[in-house]
Motif scaffolding. Structure first.
Motif, PDB file in Angstrom:
ATOM      1  N   PHE A  42       0.753  -1.006   0.004  1.00 54.66           N
ATOM      2  CA  PHE A  42      -0.123   0.079   0.065  1.00 54.66           C
ATOM      3  C   PHE A  42       0.892   1.158   0.053  1.00 54.66           C
ATOM      4  CE2 PHE A  42      -2.743  -3.460   1.461  1.00 54.66           C
ATOM      5  CZ  PHE A  42      -4.132  -3.056   0.731  1.00 54.66           C
ATOM      6  N   ILE A  43       0.722   2.180  -0.857  1.00 52.24           N
ATOM      7  CA  ILE A  43       1.540   3.432  -1.095  1.00 52.24           C
ATOM      8  C   ILE A  43       0.613   4.510  -1.585  1.00 52.24           C
ATOM      9  CG2 ILE A  43       3.551   2.034  -1.802  1.00 52.24           C
ATOM     10  CD1 ILE A  43       3.040   3.005  -4.727  1.00 52.24           C
ATOM     11  N   CYS A  44       1.242   5.785  -1.587  1.00 53.99           N
ATOM     12  CA  CYS A  44       0.429   6.808  -2.300  1.00 53.99           C
ATOM     13  C   CYS A  44       1.209   7.899  -2.812  1.00 53.99           C
ATOM     14  CB  CYS A  44      -0.496   7.368  -1.252  1.00 53.99           C
ATOM     15  SG  CYS A  44       0.468   8.420  -0.132  1.00 53.99           S
ATOM     16  N   ASN A  45       1.000   8.615  -3.522  1.00 56.16           N
ATOM     17  CA  ASN A  45       1.983   9.753  -4.160  1.00 56.16           C
ATOM     18  C   ASN A  45       2.474  10.767  -3.303  1.00 56.16           C
ATOM     19  OD1 ASN A  45       1.220   8.304  -6.656  1.00 56.16           O
ATOM     20  ND2 ASN A  45      -0.096   9.822  -7.488  1.00 56.16           N
ATOM     21  N   HIS A  52      10.558   8.474  -0.306  1.00 57.47           N
ATOM     22  CA  HIS A  52      11.758   8.293   0.054  1.00 57.47           C
ATOM     23  C   HIS A  52      12.183   6.828  -0.606  1.00 57.47           C
ATOM     24  CE1 HIS A  52      15.360   8.028   2.512  1.00 57.47           C
ATOM     25  NE2 HIS A  52      15.125   6.928   2.981  1.00 57.47           N
ATOM     26  N   ILE A  53      11.437   5.945  -0.592  1.00 61.84           N
ATOM     27  CA  ILE A  53      12.116   4.484  -1.195  1.00 61.84           C
ATOM     28  C   ILE A  53      11.455   4.272  -2.656  1.00 61.84           C
ATOM     29  CG2 ILE A  53      11.604   3.698   1.174  1.00 61.84           C
ATOM     30  CD1 ILE A  53       8.800   2.286   0.020  1.00 61.84           C
ATOM     31  N   ARG A  54      10.927   5.279  -3.200  1.00 68.32           N
ATOM     32  CA  ARG A  54      10.272   5.324  -4.697  1.00 68.32           C
ATOM     33  C   ARG A  54      11.297   4.645  -5.585  1.00 68.32           C
ATOM     34  NH1 ARG A  54      10.403   9.933  -9.061  1.00 68.32           N
ATOM     35  NH2 ARG A  54       8.538   9.433 -10.225  1.00 68.32           N
ATOM     36  N   HIS A  55      12.636   5.009  -5.714  1.00 66.97           N
ATOM     37  CA  HIS A  55      13.498   4.392  -6.586  1.00 66.97           C
ATOM     38  C   HIS A  55      13.617   2.734  -6.209  1.00 66.97           C
ATOM     39  CE1 HIS A  55      16.612   3.723  -9.468  1.00 66.97           C
ATOM     40  NE2 HIS A  55      17.510   3.155  -8.342  1.00 66.97           N
ATOM     41  N   ALA A  81     -10.225  14.261  -1.089  1.00 66.91           N
ATOM     42  CA  ALA A  81      -9.604  15.290  -0.131  1.00 66.91           C
ATOM     43  C   ALA A  81      -7.836  15.239  -0.493  1.00 66.91           C
ATOM     44  CB  ALA A  81      -9.945  14.520   1.147  1.00 66.91           C
ATOM     45  N   TYR A  82      -7.529  14.358  -1.313  1.00 67.23           N
ATOM     46  CA  TYR A  82      -6.166  14.308  -1.598  1.00 67.23           C
ATOM     47  C   TYR A  82      -5.888  14.202  -2.919  1.00 67.23           C
ATOM     48  CZ  TYR A  82      -5.240  14.143   3.485  1.00 67.23           C
ATOM     49  OH  TYR A  82      -5.511  14.419   4.911  1.00 67.23           O
ATOM     50  N   PRO A  83      -6.128  15.021  -3.972  1.00 68.12           N
ATOM     51  CA  PRO A  83      -6.143  15.012  -5.508  1.00 68.12           C
ATOM     52  C   PRO A  83      -4.819  14.387  -5.657  1.00 68.12           C
ATOM     53  CG  PRO A  83      -6.574  17.184  -4.679  1.00 68.12           C
ATOM     54  CD  PRO A  83      -6.523  16.546  -3.370  1.00 68.12           C
ATOM     55  N   ASP A  84      -3.527  14.617  -4.987  1.00 71.11           N
ATOM     56  CA  ASP A  84      -2.284  14.123  -5.500  1.00 71.11           C
ATOM     57  C   ASP A  84      -2.366  12.580  -5.724  1.00 71.11           C
ATOM     58  OD1 ASP A  84      -1.206  16.777  -5.734  1.00 71.11           O
ATOM     59  OD2 ASP A  84      -0.051  16.507  -3.744  1.00 71.11           O
ATOM     60  N   ASP A  85      -3.322  12.095  -4.934  1.00 77.10           N
ATOM     61  CA  ASP A  85      -3.572  10.613  -5.021  1.00 77.10           C
ATOM     62  C   ASP A  85      -4.717  10.088  -5.994  1.00 77.10           C
ATOM     63  OD1 ASP A  85      -1.274  10.434  -3.120  1.00 77.10           O
ATOM     64  OD2 ASP A  85      -2.650  10.415  -1.488  1.00 77.10           O
ATOM     65  N   SER A  86      -4.952  10.917  -6.802  1.00 78.50           N
ATOM     66  CA  SER A  86      -6.147  10.616  -7.935  1.00 78.50           C
ATOM     67  C   SER A  86      -5.575   9.578  -8.648  1.00 78.50           C
ATOM     68  CB  SER A  86      -6.599  11.863  -8.489  1.00 78.50           C
ATOM     69  OG  SER A  86      -5.560  12.048  -9.578  1.00 78.50           O
TER      70      SER A  86
END
Length: 184
Positions: A42-45, A52-55, A81-86
């Motif tokens: 489970f992640i989000c943008n 931090h662990i993206r790469h 509520a968190y459009p960066d996670d659309s």
């Protein structure tokens, strides 16, 4: 405030799910993970712990793909509520990060609840029978602790399963941003 994972009981069955992949638009189900070890994370943008662990997460995707290990990432955050996670932003992130695994959107948040997921990242690794063999941290690295991102905990657990063994039962909870639940 950082939230730890709930450390679901080892041996728990992989919850059933069918969710849309934000990149391909296809539905991906838990049945596609059957018969081989599998990773669900489970992640989000927008979470700094995930950023931090993206790469390293992208590298783990290649590690898994090259070894026949199934892998999916799921975002269950409230995208209103968190459009960066659309879903649209998730598709862009998956491409930019080089994810070779499906990045699924859990709009109803029922899948996160079925997994008892609490934070991002929240990592679950299942054996070939679909039983939980590892849950916890990706590795010891955190934003600002200056330890390198290695994915060592995840890789060690996967390698144990691929070698016919089981991961150590001494497992450290993940820590990250809490899942952004919808208001009831």
């Amino acid at each position: 405030m950082a939230t730890p994972s709930n450390m679901r009981a080892l041996g728990t069955e992989l919850p059933s799910f069918s969710l849309p992949d934000t990149v391909s638009g296809k539905l991906v189900s838990s049945a596609e993970l059957a018969g081989a070890p599998a990773v669900v994370i489970f992640i989000c943008n927008h979470c700094p712990y995930v950023k931090h662990i993206r790469h390293g997460l992208s590298e783990l995707g290649h590690f898994c793909r090259d070894r026949g290990v199934g892998m999916v990432a799921i975002s269950s955050n409230d995208a209103l509520a968190y459009p960066d996670d659309s879903p649209e932003a998730m598709a862009i992130e998956a491409k930019q990060a080089g994810y070779v695994f499906p990045y699924l959107f859990d709009e109803s948040q029922t899948v996160a609840r079925a997994f008892d997921a609490a934070c991002t990242p929240d990592l679950y690794i299942y054996d070939a029978r679909g039983l939980l063999a590892y849950r916890g941290q990706f590795d010891d690295s955190r934003p600002r602790n200056e330890l390198p991102v290695t994915g060592n905990d995840a890789r060690t657990a996967i390698s144990a399963l691929l070698g016919g063994g089981v991961p150590s039962t001494t497992q450290t909870p993940s820590i990250g941003c809490n899942i952004k639940w919808k208001a009831s």
